[in-house]
Design a protein around this motif. Structure first.
Motif, short mmCIF file in Angstrom:
data_model
loop_
_atom_site.label_atom_id
_atom_site.label_comp_id
_atom_site.label_asym_id
_atom_site.label_seq_id
_atom_site.Cartn_x
_atom_site.Cartn_y
_atom_site.Cartn_z
N SER A 107 -1.69 7.14 2.96
CA SER A 107 -2.89 7.88 3.37
C SER A 107 -3.52 8.54 2.15
CB SER A 107 -2.59 8.94 4.43
OG SER A 107 -3.79 9.29 5.10
N HIS A 108 -4.68 9.14 2.39
CA HIS A 108 -5.36 9.92 1.36
C HIS A 108 -4.51 11.15 1.04
CE1 HIS A 108 -8.40 12.61 -0.42
NE2 HIS A 108 -9.04 11.49 -0.75
N PRO A 109 -4.51 11.61 -0.22
CA PRO A 109 -3.69 12.79 -0.57
C PRO A 109 -3.95 14.00 0.31
CG PRO A 109 -4.53 11.73 -2.56
CD PRO A 109 -5.17 11.03 -1.40
N THR A 129 2.86 7.53 0.04
CA THR A 129 2.05 6.83 -0.96
C THR A 129 0.58 7.19 -0.80
OG1 THR A 129 3.62 5.00 -1.00
CG2 THR A 129 1.42 4.58 -1.90
N ALA A 130 0.00 7.82 -1.82
CA ALA A 130 -1.40 8.22 -1.78
C ALA A 130 -2.31 7.02 -2.08
CB ALA A 130 -1.66 9.33 -2.79
N ILE A 131 -3.36 6.89 -1.29
CA ILE A 131 -4.35 5.83 -1.47
C ILE A 131 -5.75 6.46 -1.39
CG2 ILE A 131 -2.92 3.89 -0.71
CD1 ILE A 131 -4.02 4.24 2.08
N ASN A 132 -6.78 5.63 -1.48
CA ASN A 132 -8.14 6.14 -1.63
C ASN A 132 -8.72 6.79 -0.38
OD1 ASN A 132 -8.48 5.44 -4.34
ND2 ASN A 132 -9.02 3.35 -3.82
N SER A 133 -8.27 6.39 0.81
CA SER A 133 -8.85 6.93 2.03
C SER A 133 -7.83 6.87 3.16
CB SER A 133 -10.11 6.15 2.44
OG SER A 133 -9.76 4.87 2.95
N THR A 134 -8.16 7.49 4.30
CA THR A 134 -7.24 7.49 5.44
C THR A 134 -7.20 6.15 6.16
OG1 THR A 134 -9.03 8.39 6.81
CG2 THR A 134 -7.45 9.97 5.88
N THR A 146 7.44 -1.97 8.60
CA THR A 146 8.13 -0.72 8.25
C THR A 146 7.18 0.27 7.58
OG1 THR A 146 8.86 -1.59 6.11
CG2 THR A 146 10.34 -1.90 8.00
N ALA A 147 5.87 0.01 7.64
CA ALA A 147 4.88 0.89 7.03
C ALA A 147 4.09 1.62 8.12
CB ALA A 147 3.93 0.09 6.15
N ALA A 148 3.51 2.74 7.74
CA ALA A 148 2.63 3.51 8.63
C ALA A 148 1.51 4.09 7.78
CB ALA A 148 3.39 4.62 9.33
N THR A 149 0.47 4.51 8.44
CA THR A 149 -0.60 5.22 7.74
C THR A 149 -1.07 6.39 8.59
OG1 THR A 149 -2.68 4.93 6.51
CG2 THR A 149 -2.55 3.90 8.67
#
Length: 285
Positions: A107-109, A129-134, A146-149
């Motif tokens: 997700s976004h920080p 893990t920080a990424i550019n947007s939600t 096994t991933a989530a956002t």
């Protein structure tokens, strides 16, 4: 046609804020233009590739959005036209069968910060893990069971992805303030934002500029510091006051500020809106 730049992709809270702004102004003929970062959305408006941009500036849990403040300081010609305050209710989106299967959360920080207590209790072993947007992380989920956002319910619905938990933000009254920026001069409103740097880092150097508002009977509603990026320990100060730029008191304060600051920028006057229209729009987010 009004082009509105925002932090994309499709389904972000910034997109919801942009749509809310367009509806609030009864603007039927508009085009939403997503960008990969807040900086790019602002720059598109500076370059006249968009008429306005809608960007987050402050969250009630995570605090100021540094990228917005830093980019706006560098931008040469943008003014704040309006501030929109929207409730933010985060959801955990995943194709995993149970929470214990989740190994990484994207997700976004800001969203990660707003849910840090829930994540520590519910997913203590997951990698954050920080990424550019939600919404950027949603594209990983079909191939990564096994991933989530962390995103909005609206984004999960738009991408037809399952929601495992909602809401997961640590505080129920979580909300974000968005600024509407454009090159148009803005001198009227209940609030005014300015920023300045100090000529020297000495005792009392900040006190003098801040006292000037008191001498003009102006209340400060917000102050933030950001590093100048030139020297460690050297800062810029972003201040919001409860006064219009057009008022004689504000003009007097700015004239006095100019004499005791190294560089002074005024980002204009605007109203803060948390209208029923905003609340209704956010119930699906």
């Amino acid at each position: 046609m009004i082009a509105i730049a925002y932090l994309g992709p499709h389904g972000t809270y910034s997109e919801l804020a942009a749509e809310t702004y367009a509806r609030w102004h009864n603007t039927a003929n508009y085009q939403l233009r997503p960008f990969r970062s807040i900086t790019r959305a602002i720059q598109a408006t500076v370059d006249h590739d968009a008429d306005v941009c809608v960007v987050p500036v402050e969250n009630s849990i995570g605090g100021s959005v540094a990228e917005t403040l830093d980019t706006l300081w560098q931008a040469s010609n943008l003014q704040v036209q309006q501030a929109l305050i929207l409730p933010i209710h985060h959801a955990l989106v995943s194709t995993a069968q149970v929470l214990s299967d989740i190994r990484v959360v994207y997700s976004h920080p800001q969203a990660l910060a707003q849910c840090q207590n829930w994540l520590a209790q519910s997913l203590p072993e997951a990698q954050l893990t920080a990424i550019n947007s939600t919404t950027e992380g949603l594209k990983y989920l079909p191939e990564q069971p096994t991933a989530a956002t962390i995103s909005s319910l609206r984004a999960a619905q738009l991408h037809s992805l399952p929601v495992m938990a909602h809401p997961i933000n640590d505080w129920p009254d979580n909300c974000t303030r968005f600024w509407v920026l454009s090159p148009q001069t803005a001198t009227q409103g209940s609030h005014t934002s300015i920023a300045f740097g100090l000529p020297t880092n000495t005792p009392g150097a900040l006190l003098k500029p801040l006292q000037l508002f008191a001498t003009q009977n102006i209340n400060m509603s917000r102050i933030e510091s950001r590093p100048t990026k030139r020297t460690l320990g050297e800062y810029l100060f972003f201040v919001e006051i409860e006064a219009s730029l057009a008022s004689p008191q504000t003009q007097a304060a700015l004239q006095l500020l100019d004499s005791c600051t190294e560089k002074l920028k005024c980002f204009g006057s605007y109203d803060l809106i948390q209208a029923e229209a905003c609340k209704r729009a956010s119930t699906v987010a």
